[in-house]
Write an enzyme that holds these catalytic residues in place. Structure first.
Site, PDB file in Angstrom:
ATOM      1  N   CYS A  96      -7.241 -28.739 -11.987  1.00  0.00           N
ATOM      2  CA  CYS A  96      -6.946 -29.756 -13.014  1.00  0.00           C
ATOM      3  C   CYS A  96      -8.021 -30.842 -13.095  1.00  0.00           C
ATOM      4  CB  CYS A  96      -5.575 -30.380 -12.764  1.00  0.00           C
ATOM      5  SG  CYS A  96      -4.263 -29.158 -12.800  1.00  0.00           S
ATOM      6  N   HIS A 116      -5.490 -36.728 -17.096  1.00  0.00           N
ATOM      7  CA  HIS A 116      -4.982 -35.366 -16.979  1.00  0.00           C
ATOM      8  C   HIS A 116      -3.489 -35.397 -17.286  1.00  0.00           C
ATOM      9  CE1 HIS A 116      -3.890 -31.491 -15.663  1.00  0.00           C
ATOM     10  NE2 HIS A 116      -3.311 -31.888 -14.552  1.00  0.00           N
ATOM     11  N   ASN A 162       0.901 -29.126 -19.222  1.00  0.00           N
ATOM     12  CA  ASN A 162      -0.243 -29.263 -18.319  1.00  0.00           C
ATOM     13  C   ASN A 162      -1.187 -28.076 -18.562  1.00  0.00           C
ATOM     14  OD1 ASN A 162      -2.023 -29.315 -16.177  1.00  0.00           O
ATOM     15  ND2 ASN A 162      -0.458 -29.756 -14.635  1.00  0.00           N
TER      16      ASN A 162
HETATM   17  O1  UT7 Z   1      -1.719 -30.646 -12.450  1.00  0.00           O
HETATM   18  C1  UT7 Z   1      -1.825 -30.781 -11.075  1.00  0.00           C
HETATM   19  C2  UT7 Z   1      -1.026 -31.881 -10.610  1.00  0.00           C
HETATM   20  N1  UT7 Z   1       0.383 -31.558 -10.738  1.00  0.00           N
HETATM   21  C3  UT7 Z   1       1.223 -32.523 -10.801  1.00  0.00           C
HETATM   22  O2  UT7 Z   1       0.787 -33.654 -10.844  1.00  0.00           O
HETATM   23  C4  UT7 Z   1       2.705 -32.238 -10.780  1.00  0.00           C
HETATM   24  C5  UT7 Z   1       3.382 -33.284  -9.958  1.00  0.00           C
HETATM   25  N2  UT7 Z   1       4.824 -33.121  -9.804  1.00  0.00           N
HETATM   26  C6  UT7 Z   1       5.684 -33.273 -10.818  1.00  0.00           C
HETATM   27  O3  UT7 Z   1       5.298 -33.492 -11.947  1.00  0.00           O
HETATM   28  C7  UT7 Z   1       7.158 -33.243 -10.497  1.00  0.00           C
HETATM   29  O4  UT7 Z   1       7.336 -33.268  -9.093  1.00  0.00           O
HETATM   30  C8  UT7 Z   1       7.890 -32.001 -11.079  1.00  0.00           C
HETATM   31  C9  UT7 Z   1       7.972 -32.136 -12.586  1.00  0.00           C
HETATM   32  C10 UT7 Z   1       7.144 -30.740 -10.694  1.00  0.00           C
HETATM   33  C11 UT7 Z   1       9.309 -31.936 -10.556  1.00  0.00           C
HETATM   34  O5  UT7 Z   1      10.020 -33.129 -10.859  1.00  0.00           O
HETATM   35  P1  UT7 Z   1      10.845 -33.894  -9.714  1.00  0.00           P
HETATM   36  O6  UT7 Z   1      11.507 -35.020 -10.350  1.00  0.00           O
HETATM   37  O7  UT7 Z   1       9.876 -34.166  -8.595  1.00  0.00           O
HETATM   38  O8  UT7 Z   1      11.944 -32.817  -9.331  1.00  0.00           O
HETATM   39  P2  UT7 Z   1      12.222 -32.076  -7.931  1.00  0.00           P
HETATM   40  O9  UT7 Z   1      11.164 -31.064  -7.658  1.00  0.00           O
HETATM   41  O10 UT7 Z   1      12.515 -33.110  -6.885  1.00  0.00           O
HETATM   42  O11 UT7 Z   1      13.558 -31.312  -8.286  1.00  0.00           O
HETATM   43  C12 UT7 Z   1      14.780 -31.993  -8.579  1.00  0.00           C
HETATM   44  C13 UT7 Z   1      15.852 -30.969  -8.861  1.00  0.00           C
HETATM   45  C14 UT7 Z   1      15.952 -29.887  -7.802  1.00  0.00           C
HETATM   46  O12 UT7 Z   1      17.308 -29.516  -7.664  1.00  0.00           O
HETATM   47  P3  UT7 Z   1      18.204 -30.091  -6.446  1.00  0.00           P
HETATM   48  O13 UT7 Z   1      17.512 -29.630  -5.201  1.00  0.00           O
HETATM   49  O14 UT7 Z   1      18.183 -31.579  -6.617  1.00  0.00           O
HETATM   50  O15 UT7 Z   1      19.528 -29.473  -6.688  1.00  0.00           O
HETATM   51  C15 UT7 Z   1      15.200 -28.729  -8.413  1.00  0.00           C
HETATM   52  O16 UT7 Z   1      15.635 -27.476  -7.925  1.00  0.00           O
HETATM   53  O17 UT7 Z   1      15.555 -30.297 -10.093  1.00  0.00           O
HETATM   54  C16 UT7 Z   1      15.564 -28.872  -9.861  1.00  0.00           C
HETATM   55  N3  UT7 Z   1      14.597 -28.267 -10.780  1.00  0.00           N
HETATM   56  C17 UT7 Z   1      14.907 -27.909 -12.029  1.00  0.00           C
HETATM   57  N4  UT7 Z   1      16.048 -27.994 -12.737  1.00  0.00           N
HETATM   58  C18 UT7 Z   1      16.025 -27.542 -14.016  1.00  0.00           C
HETATM   59  C19 UT7 Z   1      13.296 -27.978 -10.543  1.00  0.00           C
HETATM   60  N5  UT7 Z   1      12.747 -27.426 -11.635  1.00  0.00           N
HETATM   61  C20 UT7 Z   1      13.725 -27.375 -12.577  1.00  0.00           C
HETATM   62  C21 UT7 Z   1      13.777 -26.917 -13.897  1.00  0.00           C
HETATM   63  N6  UT7 Z   1      14.924 -27.028 -14.577  1.00  0.00           N
HETATM   64  N7  UT7 Z   1      12.683 -26.396 -14.526  1.00  0.00           N
END
Ligand code: UT7
Length: 324
Positions: A113, A251, A281
């Site tokens: 990225c 980004h 992204n």
């Molecule tokens: O480009 C390179 C750099 N990349 C980045 O900068 C990405 C950085 N990270 C992020 O943008 C975020 O961490 C994400 C968008 C990837 C995830 O968001 P989050 O608020 O950190 O969510 P999380 O991973 O803590 O997940 C929260 C909940 C989980 O469920 P439980 O364990 O709370 O029951 C996940 O399983 O959301 C669940 N979850 C989803 N639910 C519905 C994860 N993905 C999804 C989904 N739809 N697509």
């Protein structure tokens, strides 16, 4: 003295748009979750005839037209991608052939990225040494080809596309910070963070292409800290204060990262170019795609001070301040 000057920008997106609702039919997700956690509403996904090279070539042609220069004047092509058409040769050489450029330098840069920032700095350095007079710097990806379409934690986040800029070597009369050109750049890498964001395949390990694996919340935390830190470094190096910046072109990984980084620097959210809602992204393509979008819709104008920044797998991260 300022660095290379940006003569023009261009971008290209695959024809097909995939909405969050469509993804919700394939994996256990919802439009509401994706919009709330990421700001993404749709992404463009390449069809079989659309590859990293075809998207890169289309973006390059648009940048050449915008700059008003001919492909034959390009002596250097640096293409940032994590999804090359082939393991070798470099996708940049396919673009070179498609554009009809002869006899220059062409190679790929792999910094995921942050790839466009790495490519821009590399091209700027080569132009300053006189290796070429004009360069095409391209970020192009077909990330859809390395996604695990059954993993809802990654497949909803990415899209395909390409962006390009034409750069020209600084003239002997290049001026100070009011003159157009790259004013300062800082790049970083930390290989110890490999396991937080990587692809679980490759020619030398599995002999497969592999899929993107990411520990999202940990990447998120690192992104906010690293980006705020590298932005401060560039401001210190150039002696420019954050309130002088006209536009930040980040980004586009997550709308919440864009907000958090702007807040940390005290930059108004109105000055941050956001395209993550439409493009998701697009890895190395996201910065030049957003830059081209904001130039073409009239937000970014000649003379504006524009900060580019990115962070991605490696980890790698960087920022570059440009007077348009
Ligand atoms: O480009 C390179 C750099 N990349 C980045 O900068 C990405 C950085 N990270 C992020 O943008 C975020 O961490 C994400 C968008 C990837 C995830 O968001 P989050 O608020 O950190 O969510 P999380 O991973 O803590 O997940 C929260 C909940 C989980 O469920 P439980 O364990 O709370 O029951 C996940 O399983 O959301 C669940 N979850 C989803 N639910 C519905 C994860 N993905 C999804 C989904 N739809 N697509």
């Amino acid at each position: 003295m300022t660095g290379s000057r940006l003569l023009g920008t261009g971008s290209a997106l695959p024809r097909r748009i995939v909405t969050n609702a469509e993804l919700a039919e394939r994996v256990d997700t919802s439009d509401e979750w994706i919009v709330e956690r990421t700001g993404i509403r749709q992404r463009h996904i390449a069809e079989a005839d659309e590859t990293t090279a075809t998207l890169a070539t289309a973006a390059a042609r648009a940048a050449l037209a915008d700059a008003g220069v001919d492909a034959s004047s390009i002596g250097l092509i640096v293409l940032a991608t994590a999804t090359p058409d082939n393991t070798f040769p470099a996708t940049a050489t396919k673009v070179q052939a498609a554009l009809g450029c002869r006899g220059g330098i062409a190679f790929d840069v792999a910094a995921v990225c942050s790839g466009f920032l790495y490519a821009l700095a590399t091209a700027d350095s080569l132009l300053r040494t006189g290796m070429a007079q004009r360069a095409l710097v391209i970020g192009a990806e077909t990330f859809s080809r390395i996604l695990d379409w059954e993993d809802r934690t990654t497949c909803v986040l990415f899209g395909d596309g390409a962006g390009a800029v034409v750069l020209e070597a600084p003239g002997a009369d290049a001026g100070g910070s009011d003159a157009p050109g790259i004013l300062g750049t800082r790049l970083h890498a930390d290989g110890a963070c490999h396991d937080l964001l990587y692809v679980d395949g490759g020619p030398s390990t599995t002999q497969t292409v592999g899929h993107v694996r990411m520990r999202g919340p940990e990447v998120f935390r690192h992104a906010v800290v690293n980006l705020a830190s590298v932005l401060k470094e560039v401001l210190e190096e150039t002696g420019i204060s954050s309130d002088e910046i006209d536009w930040v072109v980040p980004h586009q990984a997550n709308a919440r990262i864009l907000d958090a980084t702007a807040r940390k620097l005290g930059i108004s959210p109105d000055k941050v170019v956001v395209t993550v809602d439409r493009h998701a992204n697009t890895s190395a393509a996201s910065v030049p795609l957003a830059l081209d979008t904001a130039r073409r819709d009239g937000r970014i104008k000649p003379g504006d001070l524009v900060m580019l920044e990115a962070m991605g797998g490696g980890f790698t991260w960087g920022a570059s301040l440009i007077r348009m």
